[in-house]
Design a protein around this motif. Sequence first.
Motif, PDB file in Angstrom:
ATOM      1  N   LYS A   6       0.807  -1.217   0.000  1.00 33.46           N
ATOM      2  CA  LYS A   6       0.000   0.000   0.000  1.00 33.46           C
ATOM      3  C   LYS A   6       0.845   1.273   0.000  1.00 33.46           C
ATOM      4  N   PHE A   7       2.106   1.162  -0.377  1.00 33.94           N
ATOM      5  CA  PHE A   7       2.938   2.356  -0.395  1.00 33.94           C
ATOM      6  C   PHE A   7       4.043   2.216  -1.424  1.00 33.94           C
ATOM      7  N   ASP A   8       4.587   3.344  -1.818  1.00 31.14           N
ATOM      8  CA  ASP A   8       5.776   3.415  -2.647  1.00 31.14           C
ATOM      9  C   ASP A   8       6.864   4.045  -1.791  1.00 31.14           C
ATOM     10  N   TYR A   9       8.098   3.743  -2.124  1.00 31.43           N
ATOM     11  CA  TYR A   9       9.230   4.161  -1.331  1.00 31.43           C
ATOM     12  C   TYR A   9      10.219   4.870  -2.234  1.00 31.43           C
ATOM     13  N   HIS A  38       8.014  10.497  -9.932  1.00 29.06           N
ATOM     14  CA  HIS A  38       7.654   9.325  -9.137  1.00 29.06           C
ATOM     15  C   HIS A  38       6.337   9.553  -8.392  1.00 29.06           C
ATOM     16  N   LEU A  39       6.155  10.754  -7.877  1.00 29.31           N
ATOM     17  CA  LEU A  39       4.914  11.088  -7.183  1.00 29.31           C
ATOM     18  C   LEU A  39       3.721  10.965  -8.136  1.00 29.31           C
ATOM     19  N   SER A  42       3.023   7.272  -8.652  1.00 32.77           N
ATOM     20  CA  SER A  42       2.402   6.701  -7.452  1.00 32.77           C
ATOM     21  C   SER A  42       0.937   7.106  -7.349  1.00 32.77           C
ATOM     22  N   LYS A  43       0.665   8.344  -7.674  1.00 29.29           N
ATOM     23  CA  LYS A  43      -0.717   8.838  -7.638  1.00 29.29           C
ATOM     24  C   LYS A  43      -1.564   8.095  -8.678  1.00 29.29           C
ATOM     25  N   HIS A  46      -1.380   3.976  -7.768  1.00 32.20           N
ATOM     26  CA  HIS A  46      -1.827   3.541  -6.439  1.00 32.20           C
ATOM     27  C   HIS A  46      -2.781   4.514  -5.762  1.00 32.20           C
ATOM     28  N   ILE A  48      -2.304   7.281  -4.258  1.00 31.12           N
ATOM     29  CA  ILE A  48      -1.833   7.622  -2.915  1.00 31.12           C
ATOM     30  C   ILE A  48      -2.576   8.842  -2.380  1.00 31.12           C
ATOM     31  N   VAL A  51       1.842  11.684   1.679  1.00 32.47           N
ATOM     32  CA  VAL A  51       3.286  11.553   1.538  1.00 32.47           C
ATOM     33  C   VAL A  51       3.886  11.674   2.931  1.00 32.47           C
TER      34      VAL A  51
END
Length: 121
Positions: A6-9, A38-39, A42-43, A46, A48, A51
């Motif tokens: 449930k997250f990106d790193y 990358h943001l 991710s958006k 996933h 997101i 942050v």
Amino acid sequence: AGLTGKFDYVILAGAELGPVVDYPPDPKPHWQKFFLDHLALSKRLHNIKKVLVLGHRDCGAYREFELLPEDPDPQAEYACHAAQAKKFEALVKNFDCTLGVDKYLLSLTSPDEPMKFQAVS
């Protein structure tokens, strides 16, 4: 903690400093582009909602960009991280005003102690 899948790193030197570093003689606009690209991914992939940025005390990037000296006063160190975290939050909010941003400064007083999180405002 229920976050599996449930997250990106993303890691950049200086944590909150990395995407906003603009200090001569070596500004890093490509770091900001990398972070924002990358943001966006991710958006999109996933969806997101938040942050989390985890900076840490005794950060070499802050010394490298001459924002902090070796062994700074803890209050000055916190204030410097907080100033960069505020720029970081503005960058994220400018990208997408609906994203939440939680900012923390981590410290580890000894290898045998757990890391301590301090919210940055």
